[in-house]
Scaffold this active site. Structure first.
Site, PDB file in Angstrom:
ATOM      1  CB  THR A  94      -0.111  -4.049  -8.398  1.00 22.66           C
ATOM      2  OG1 THR A  94       0.491  -3.748  -7.137  1.00 22.66           O
ATOM      3  CG2 THR A  94      -1.107  -5.184  -8.218  1.00 22.66           C
ATOM      4  CB  VAL A 139       5.318   1.934  -5.502  1.00 21.46           C
ATOM      5  CG1 VAL A 139       6.173   0.694  -5.641  1.00 21.46           C
ATOM      6  CG2 VAL A 139       3.922   1.571  -5.004  1.00 21.46           C
ATOM      7  CB  CYS A 151      -4.235  -0.862  -3.127  1.00 20.58           C
ATOM      8  SG  CYS A 151      -2.931   0.337  -3.395  1.00 20.58           S
ATOM      9  CE  LYS A 187      -4.056   3.909   4.726  1.00 20.74           C
ATOM     10  NZ  LYS A 187      -3.182   2.741   4.795  1.00 20.74           N
ATOM     11  CG  ASN A 215      -3.838  -5.466  -1.733  1.00 24.61           C
ATOM     12  OD1 ASN A 215      -3.382  -5.517  -0.595  1.00 24.61           O
ATOM     13  ND2 ASN A 215      -3.453  -4.557  -2.612  1.00 24.61           N
ATOM     14  CD  GLU A 238       2.984  -1.787  -3.571  1.00 30.15           C
ATOM     15  OE1 GLU A 238       3.043  -1.655  -2.341  1.00 30.15           O
ATOM     16  OE2 GLU A 238       1.958  -1.579  -4.241  1.00 30.15           O
ATOM     17  CE  LYS A 272      -0.317  -5.285  -4.345  1.00 29.34           C
ATOM     18  NZ  LYS A 272       0.235  -4.196  -3.632  1.00 29.34           N
TER      19      LYS A 272
HETATM   20  C1  UGA Z   1      -3.324  -1.823   0.935  1.00 23.97           C
HETATM   21  C2  UGA Z   1      -2.650  -3.032   1.618  1.00 23.97           C
HETATM   22  O1  UGA Z   1      -2.966  -3.048   3.014  1.00 23.97           O
HETATM   23  C3  UGA Z   1      -1.151  -2.977   1.435  1.00 23.97           C
HETATM   24  O2  UGA Z   1      -0.548  -4.128   1.993  1.00 23.97           O
HETATM   25  C4  UGA Z   1      -0.849  -2.916  -0.062  1.00 23.97           C
HETATM   26  O3  UGA Z   1       0.532  -2.867  -0.334  1.00 23.97           O
HETATM   27  C5  UGA Z   1      -1.494  -1.691  -0.642  1.00 23.97           C
HETATM   28  O4  UGA Z   1      -2.911  -1.773  -0.443  1.00 23.97           O
HETATM   29  C6  UGA Z   1      -1.142  -1.669  -2.108  1.00 23.97           C
HETATM   30  O5  UGA Z   1      -1.591  -2.573  -2.842  1.00 23.97           O
HETATM   31  O6  UGA Z   1      -0.314  -0.852  -2.526  1.00 23.97           O
HETATM   32  P1  UGA Z   1      -3.790   0.721   1.615  1.00 23.97           P
HETATM   33  O7  UGA Z   1      -4.484   0.888   0.303  1.00 23.97           O
HETATM   34  O8  UGA Z   1      -2.871   1.774   2.072  1.00 23.97           O
HETATM   35  O9  UGA Z   1      -2.936  -0.645   1.625  1.00 23.97           O
HETATM   36  O10 UGA Z   1      -4.986   0.584   2.657  1.00 23.97           O
HETATM   37  P2  UGA Z   1      -5.291  -0.327   3.939  1.00 23.97           P
HETATM   38  O11 UGA Z   1      -4.632   0.212   5.128  1.00 23.97           O
HETATM   39  O12 UGA Z   1      -5.066  -1.740   3.604  1.00 23.97           O
HETATM   40  O13 UGA Z   1      -6.876  -0.072   4.060  1.00 23.97           O
HETATM   41  C7  UGA Z   1      -7.750  -0.456   2.999  1.00 23.97           C
HETATM   42  C8  UGA Z   1      -9.188  -0.158   3.334  1.00 23.97           C
HETATM   43  O14 UGA Z   1      -9.655  -1.038   4.343  1.00 23.97           O
HETATM   44  C9  UGA Z   1      -9.428   1.245   3.862  1.00 23.97           C
HETATM   45  O15 UGA Z   1     -10.618   1.752   3.293  1.00 23.97           O
HETATM   46  C10 UGA Z   1      -9.566   1.031   5.363  1.00 23.97           C
HETATM   47  O16 UGA Z   1     -10.313   2.024   5.999  1.00 23.97           O
HETATM   48  C11 UGA Z   1     -10.268  -0.304   5.395  1.00 23.97           C
HETATM   49  N1  UGA Z   1     -10.090  -1.036   6.665  1.00 23.97           N
HETATM   50  C12 UGA Z   1      -8.882  -1.520   7.034  1.00 23.97           C
HETATM   51  C13 UGA Z   1     -11.208  -1.267   7.481  1.00 23.97           C
HETATM   52  O17 UGA Z   1     -12.344  -0.852   7.154  1.00 23.97           O
HETATM   53  N2  UGA Z   1     -11.043  -1.986   8.632  1.00 23.97           N
HETATM   54  C14 UGA Z   1      -9.830  -2.476   9.003  1.00 23.97           C
HETATM   55  O18 UGA Z   1      -9.765  -3.141  10.077  1.00 23.97           O
HETATM   56  C15 UGA Z   1      -8.730  -2.242   8.190  1.00 23.97           C
END
Ligand code: UGA
Length: 437
Positions: free
Chosen positions: A125, A16, A259, A324, A207, A150, A203
């Site tokens: 956060t 961040v 997150c 991911k 999430n 963020e 925020k």
């Molecule tokens: C998440 C949020 O998307 C961001 O907007 C936020 O700023 C961030 O947390 C944070 O609080 O800092 P991130 O942790 O990078 O971002 O991960 P995501 O891309 O949101 O994925 C989260 C989880 O959901 C992963 O395990 C991913 O594999 C899963 N996922 C996501 C699915 O299983 N299916 C989907 O269609 C999308």
């Protein structure tokens, strides 16, 4: 900019803080970024972030080249900044309690430094109520507090900072909020000017809502398997409704990362503190805890023919360890939960992840990490695909079928091509698609 006289301060040079520091620098501001970790600051000064973030090293380098970006371990350098963004970790324990000691340590230091600092911006956060607590501490030094959460996705932090869906600014002092909003001039995005409490909740709520959406989709996937529906077809039909939207509808082995799980727990904690039951979110978290078990049941069915079967002594390949695709981050990765469950059952696990070529901290001791998917699949009774790495769609599945032991492939992300795998003689279980044959 409106802060032309002073620089923008950033405390914390993690995901961040770095996105914030390099982003503001890119927008033309002078930035002072401070972190107490000397090694990290030294690496950054030489232009290396050590994060797998597309574009980050390039904005970092141009910040350094421009002379506008100062990286330091000396907090006193922040005294020439008018606004300081706090970007330090706020870990959450199993009960949802946030450890805010890093945030309040920084606030204490900023009070002692004084100098030009007049606005303290909380970007970390934090649970609702934190900013007003900070405000009470900062009032005697005449510093204002702004909450500016963020919404950066890991592996997209640079583009998400410079091209966000929205910018949220919470304040109780309009002028302070105006000055922080002005820093973002040049970015084209809806600006939400709200109260401190609303910004903090927005925020956590964002999430937690995404997490809830995913738990719903994952339960729906189980229903699809039982009823002969196909989750891809169901979600594609749902996604056309603009009120539902197309994002975050892909089933998976459970949601993870640093997150979503932490913010969901923290929001539940805020609810309990306020005497408000967040039953929907509670159920979403509980459903996610069961997601690993559902994957293991599928492995048992595939390998032994029964969901009660025994995996003791079987070799299982795990493709993908990161939470991911696009990152090597293992924090709260469902793949690791799957791995631990298998090991607890006495199975042997060989894993491959393109972003984790060498053993790193956090991997189960008993797991074997290999640097080639074929090595992982050798003699395996099952191949579990846990992370949606695009390269897995291009694997030589015929070769995998060859080296494995009458393999069953469990596609937890439902992104592999069933036709291609079945042509290689592989029995495929896709999450949310009823098995055929
Ligand atoms: C998440 C949020 O998307 C961001 O907007 C936020 O700023 C961030 O947390 C944070 O609080 O800092 P991130 O942790 O990078 O971002 O991960 P995501 O891309 O949101 O994925 C989260 C989880 O959901 C992963 O395990 C991913 O594999 C899963 N996922 C996501 C699915 O299983 N299916 C989907 O269609 C999308």
């Amino acid at each position: 900019g409106i802060l032309a006289a002073g620089a923008v301060g950033v405390v914390g040079a993690g995901y961040v803080g770095l996105a914030t520091a390099t982003g503001f620098c890119h927008l033309g501001h002078r930035v002072v970024a401070v972190d107490r970790d000397t090694t990290r600051i030294d690496r950054l000064r030489s232009g290396h972030s050590d994060l797998t973030e597309p574009g980050l090293d390039s904005v970092l380098q141009s910040g350094l080249d421009s002379g506008r970006l100062t990286l330091s371990t000396d907090f006193a350098e922040l005294s020439r900044c008018e606004a300081v963004f706090i970007c330090v970790p706020t870990p959450v324990d199993g009960a949802g309690h946030s450890d805010l000691s890093a945030v309040f340590d920084v606030i204490g230091k900023l009070i002692r430094i004084g100098g030009d600092i007049c606005i303290v911006v909380i970007k970390s956060t934090v649970p609702v109520g934190t900013a007003s607590r900070a405000e009470r501490l900062l009032r005697p030094s005449a510093m204002a507090v702004v909450s500016n959460p963020e919404f950066l996705r890991e592996s997209h932090i640079v583009t998400d900072f410079l091209d966000p869906d929205r910018i949220v600014i919470g304040d109780s002092d309009r002028v302070a909020g105006d000055r922080i909003a002005a820093l973002y001039r040049g970015i084209e995005a809806p600006l939400e000017r709200v109260s401190l409490e609303s910004a903090e909740l927005a925020k956590h709520a964002s999430n937690a809502f995404l997490a809830t959406k995913l738990s719903f989709v994952n339960e729906l996937a189980a229903l699809c398997e039982r009823t002969g529906a196909d989750i891809r077809e169901v979600t594609a039909a749902m996604a056309h409704d603009h009120r539902i939207g197309e994002a975050f509808l892909s089933p998976g082995p459970g949601w993870g990362g640093s997150c979503l799980p932490k913010d969901a727990r923290a929001l539940l904690h805020s609810g309990r503190e306020a005497g408000i039951e967040l039953g929907v979110l509670d159920a979403a978290v509980a459903a996610n805890t069961g997601a690993t078990g559902r994957v293991i049941d599928t492995v048992r069915r595939g390998v032994t023919g029964s969901a009660q079967g025994n995996l003791h002594g079987r070799r299982i390949a795990l493709l993908g360890l990161a939470f991911k695709a696009g990152t090597g981050d293992l924090r709260f990765s469902p793949a690791l939960d799957i791995c631990r469950s298998l090991i607890d059952e006495g199975a042997t696990v060989a894993a491959y992840d393109p972003a984790i070529p060498q053993p790193v901290a956090g991997l189960p001791d008993e797991m074997e990490l290999v640097d080639d998917p074929l090595l992982a699949a050798k003699d395996a009774a099952a191949v579990i695909v846990a992370t949606e790495w695009p390269e897995f769609t291009e694997l030589d599945w015929a070769a995998i079928a060859d080296v494995a032991d009458d393999p069953v492939v469990i596609d937890t992300r439902t992104f592999l091509d069933p036709g291609q795998l079945s042509r290689c003689g592989i029995r495929l279980y896709s999450n949310g698609i009823a098995p055929t044959g």
